[in-house]
Design a protein around this motif. Structure first.
Motif, PDB file in Angstrom:
ATOM      1  N   ARG A 184       0.822  -1.209   0.000  1.00  0.00           N
ATOM      2  CA  ARG A 184       0.000   0.000   0.000  1.00  0.00           C
ATOM      3  C   ARG A 184       0.865   1.273   0.000  1.00  0.00           C
ATOM      4  O   ARG A 184       0.665   2.189   0.793  1.00  0.00           O
ATOM      5  CB  ARG A 184      -0.954   0.003   1.211  1.00  0.00           C
ATOM      6  N   VAL A 185       1.793   1.290  -0.917  1.00  0.00           N
ATOM      7  CA  VAL A 185       2.705   2.431  -1.047  1.00  0.00           C
ATOM      8  C   VAL A 185       2.067   3.472  -1.961  1.00  0.00           C
ATOM      9  O   VAL A 185       1.689   3.163  -3.090  1.00  0.00           O
ATOM     10  CB  VAL A 185       4.065   1.974  -1.622  1.00  0.00           C
ATOM     11  N   ASP A 186       1.959   4.694  -1.472  1.00  0.00           N
ATOM     12  CA  ASP A 186       1.338   5.739  -2.291  1.00  0.00           C
ATOM     13  C   ASP A 186       2.344   6.724  -2.858  1.00  0.00           C
ATOM     14  O   ASP A 186       1.985   7.631  -3.614  1.00  0.00           O
ATOM     15  CB  ASP A 186       0.258   6.476  -1.504  1.00  0.00           C
ATOM     16  N   ARG A 187       3.624   6.565  -2.511  1.00  0.00           N
ATOM     17  CA  ARG A 187       4.679   7.339  -3.157  1.00  0.00           C
ATOM     18  C   ARG A 187       6.008   6.627  -2.927  1.00  0.00           C
ATOM     19  O   ARG A 187       6.194   5.928  -1.934  1.00  0.00           O
ATOM     20  CB  ARG A 187       4.740   8.781  -2.642  1.00  0.00           C
ATOM     21  N   VAL A 188       6.915   6.820  -3.893  1.00  0.00           N
ATOM     22  CA  VAL A 188       8.262   6.254  -3.799  1.00  0.00           C
ATOM     23  C   VAL A 188       9.228   7.419  -3.991  1.00  0.00           C
ATOM     24  O   VAL A 188       9.388   7.923  -5.107  1.00  0.00           O
ATOM     25  CB  VAL A 188       8.500   5.180  -4.880  1.00  0.00           C
ATOM     26  N   ASP A 189       9.834   7.847  -2.913  1.00  0.00           N
ATOM     27  CA  ASP A 189      10.751   8.983  -3.012  1.00  0.00           C
ATOM     28  C   ASP A 189      12.075   8.582  -3.645  1.00  0.00           C
ATOM     29  O   ASP A 189      12.729   9.411  -4.287  1.00  0.00           O
ATOM     30  CB  ASP A 189      10.957   9.583  -1.624  1.00  0.00           C
ATOM     31  N   LEU A 190      12.463   7.313  -3.470  1.00  0.00           N
ATOM     32  CA  LEU A 190      13.650   6.804  -4.143  1.00  0.00           C
ATOM     33  C   LEU A 190      13.446   5.339  -4.486  1.00  0.00           C
ATOM     34  O   LEU A 190      13.153   4.521  -3.617  1.00  0.00           O
ATOM     35  CB  LEU A 190      14.890   6.944  -3.247  1.00  0.00           C
ATOM     36  N   LEU A 191      13.585   5.036  -5.774  1.00  0.00           N
ATOM     37  CA  LEU A 191      13.608   3.651  -6.254  1.00  0.00           C
ATOM     38  C   LEU A 191      15.046   3.338  -6.611  1.00  0.00           C
ATOM     39  O   LEU A 191      15.620   3.944  -7.518  1.00  0.00           O
ATOM     40  CB  LEU A 191      12.709   3.498  -7.478  1.00  0.00           C
ATOM     41  N   LYS A 192      15.659   2.397  -5.886  1.00  0.00           N
ATOM     42  CA  LYS A 192      17.039   1.980  -6.152  1.00  0.00           C
ATOM     43  C   LYS A 192      17.005   0.628  -6.854  1.00  0.00           C
ATOM     44  O   LYS A 192      16.272  -0.274  -6.440  1.00  0.00           O
ATOM     45  CB  LYS A 192      17.827   1.915  -4.853  1.00  0.00           C
ATOM     46  N   VAL A 193      17.799   0.490  -7.902  1.00  0.00           N
ATOM     47  CA  VAL A 193      17.819  -0.743  -8.693  1.00  0.00           C
ATOM     48  C   VAL A 193      19.276  -1.168  -8.890  1.00  0.00           C
ATOM     49  O   VAL A 193      20.043  -0.469  -9.552  1.00  0.00           O
ATOM     50  CB  VAL A 193      17.141  -0.538 -10.065  1.00  0.00           C
ATOM     51  N   ASP A 194      19.630  -2.314  -8.326  1.00  0.00           N
ATOM     52  CA  ASP A 194      20.974  -2.875  -8.497  1.00  0.00           C
ATOM     53  C   ASP A 194      20.806  -4.380  -8.650  1.00  0.00           C
ATOM     54  O   ASP A 194      20.831  -5.127  -7.670  1.00  0.00           O
ATOM     55  CB  ASP A 194      21.852  -2.539  -7.291  1.00  0.00           C
ATOM     56  N   VAL A 195      20.609  -4.824  -9.899  1.00  0.00           N
ATOM     57  CA  VAL A 195      20.154  -6.195 -10.135  1.00  0.00           C
ATOM     58  C   VAL A 195      20.941  -6.920 -11.224  1.00  0.00           C
ATOM     59  O   VAL A 195      20.459  -7.908 -11.781  1.00  0.00           O
ATOM     60  CB  VAL A 195      18.639  -6.206 -10.473  1.00  0.00           C
ATOM     61  N   GLU A 196      22.144  -6.451 -11.529  1.00  0.00           N
ATOM     62  CA  GLU A 196      23.068  -7.194 -12.377  1.00  0.00           C
ATOM     63  C   GLU A 196      22.453  -7.653 -13.694  1.00  0.00           C
ATOM     64  O   GLU A 196      22.193  -8.825 -13.911  1.00  0.00           O
ATOM     65  CB  GLU A 196      23.639  -8.387 -11.602  1.00  0.00           C
ATOM     66  N   ARG A 197      22.166  -6.686 -14.549  1.00  0.00           N
ATOM     67  CA  ARG A 197      21.658  -6.884 -15.918  1.00  0.00           C
ATOM     68  C   ARG A 197      20.141  -7.010 -16.010  1.00  0.00           C
ATOM     69  O   ARG A 197      19.621  -7.083 -17.116  1.00  0.00           O
ATOM     70  CB  ARG A 197      22.307  -8.088 -16.619  1.00  0.00           C
ATOM     71  N   ALA A 198      19.428  -7.027 -14.900  1.00  0.00           N
ATOM     72  CA  ALA A 198      17.965  -7.092 -14.954  1.00  0.00           C
ATOM     73  C   ALA A 198      17.333  -5.721 -14.732  1.00  0.00           C
ATOM     74  O   ALA A 198      16.119  -5.620 -14.536  1.00  0.00           O
ATOM     75  CB  ALA A 198      17.436  -8.090 -13.917  1.00  0.00           C
ATOM     76  N   GLU A 199      18.145  -4.653 -14.785  1.00  0.00           N
ATOM     77  CA  GLU A 199      17.623  -3.329 -14.450  1.00  0.00           C
ATOM     78  C   GLU A 199      16.513  -2.867 -15.396  1.00  0.00           C
ATOM     79  O   GLU A 199      15.534  -2.250 -14.957  1.00  0.00           O
ATOM     80  CB  GLU A 199      18.755  -2.302 -14.406  1.00  0.00           C
ATOM     81  N   LEU A 200      16.632  -3.176 -16.666  1.00  0.00           N
ATOM     82  CA  LEU A 200      15.581  -2.762 -17.599  1.00  0.00           C
ATOM     83  C   LEU A 200      14.294  -3.531 -17.321  1.00  0.00           C
ATOM     84  O   LEU A 200      13.188  -2.970 -17.405  1.00  0.00           O
ATOM     85  CB  LEU A 200      16.049  -2.977 -19.041  1.00  0.00           C
ATOM     86  N   ASP A 201      14.407  -4.802 -16.967  1.00  0.00           N
ATOM     87  CA  ASP A 201      13.230  -5.592 -16.588  1.00  0.00           C
ATOM     88  C   ASP A 201      12.511  -4.945 -15.404  1.00  0.00           C
ATOM     89  O   ASP A 201      11.280  -4.855 -15.386  1.00  0.00           O
ATOM     90  CB  ASP A 201      13.630  -7.015 -16.197  1.00  0.00           C
TER      91      ASP A 201
END
Length: 264
Positions: A184-201
């Motif tokens: 039930r998240v109504d805002r994301v102030d920071l989305l961090k993505v570190d997923v070793e080649r799956a970042e576009l996914d």
């Protein structure tokens, strides 16, 4: 609780940081370096305010979540990590060091659709584990990092020996949008993505209705097969001002840092 657990976790004192649970002390120290100034993650943490929401995708043992929680008390943290040994450390570290943050740690990978996928876990190099692990490419990136760090070729080759011997796991996969609905998240102030080649996914798994909720994105991107341009175009189309940089220690590798904030 013993200092070494059945899951293979151990304590590691971080330079100018807390003592954390990890599966590899040297890997934890190397990852903690990324949290310190003048790095991308440090700048992203400084933009947060108390009460903000961090979605930490590819949380590993939780060092970015801890760094942000220490810098900005009262955060809400949703962290996702699929490797069981790393997830165990993530939960323990958040429980010990997240302070006033409200947090949840999901044992899952994040992608462009829900399901189950094969995941390669590197016990000796946990930060390089992923859905699209490539031992030869990962050896090459690490070799360049070691040489840029001043380690001679013979010592670097010795350090690489067996570093990327992987264990194959089957892990659950969810999308960012499913995580937002689930918690039930109504805002994301920071989305961090570190997923070793799956970042576009991961980014493609953010549904159209949820993009306006995201204030900033910070991602490590492997620029292979045009992935960096695709990430930059996707974020630009969603109204972000996108900046790309590279750690000098990663010169000569396809690894880049992407910072995206809303145009104001």
């Amino acid at each position: 609780m013993d200092e070494r657990t059945a899951a293979g976790a151990e304590r590691q004192q971080l330079p100018d940081g807390p003592s954390v649970w990890c599966t590899s002390g040297p890997a934890a120290v190397a990852m903690w370096r990324e949290m310190l100034p003048p790095g991308t993650y440090h700048r992203a943490a400084r933009r947060l305010r108390g009460g903000d929401t961090l979605v930490d995708v590819g949380a590993n043992i939780g060092l970015l979540s801890l760094h942000c929680a220490r810098a900005r008390p009262g955060l809400r943290i949703i962290a996702a990590e699929p490797a069981p040994a790393l997830h165990t450390c993530l939960e323990r570290n958040l429980a010990e060091h997240a302070g006033t943050a409200r947090w949840r740690a999901e044992r899952t990978a994040v992608g462009d659709r829900a399901g189950h996928l094969s995941f390669t876990y590197y016990p000796q190099a946990p930060g390089n584990s992923g859905l699209y692990a490539d031992r030869q490419a990962d050896d090459g990136i690490t070799l360049a990092f070691l040489r840029n760090s001043g380690i001679d070729a013979e010592d670097a080759a010795e350090l690489l020996d067996g570093l990327h011997e992987g264990v194959e796991l089957t892990v659950p996969v969810v999308t960012v949008s499913e995580l937002l609905r689930r918690h039930r998240v109504d805002r994301v102030d920071l989305l961090k993505v570190d997923v070793e080649r799956a970042e576009l996914d991961v980014l493609r798994g953010v549904e159209r209705e949820h993009w306006p909720l995201v204030g900033a994105v910070v991602a490590e991107v492997h620029d292979e097969g045009g992935r960096l341009d695709a990430v930059r175009d996707l974020l630009g189309a969603q109204g972000f001002d996108v900046r790309v940089g590279q750690d000098p220690l990663l010169a000569g590798t396809p690894l880049y840092d992407v910072e995206a904030v809303r145009d104001v």
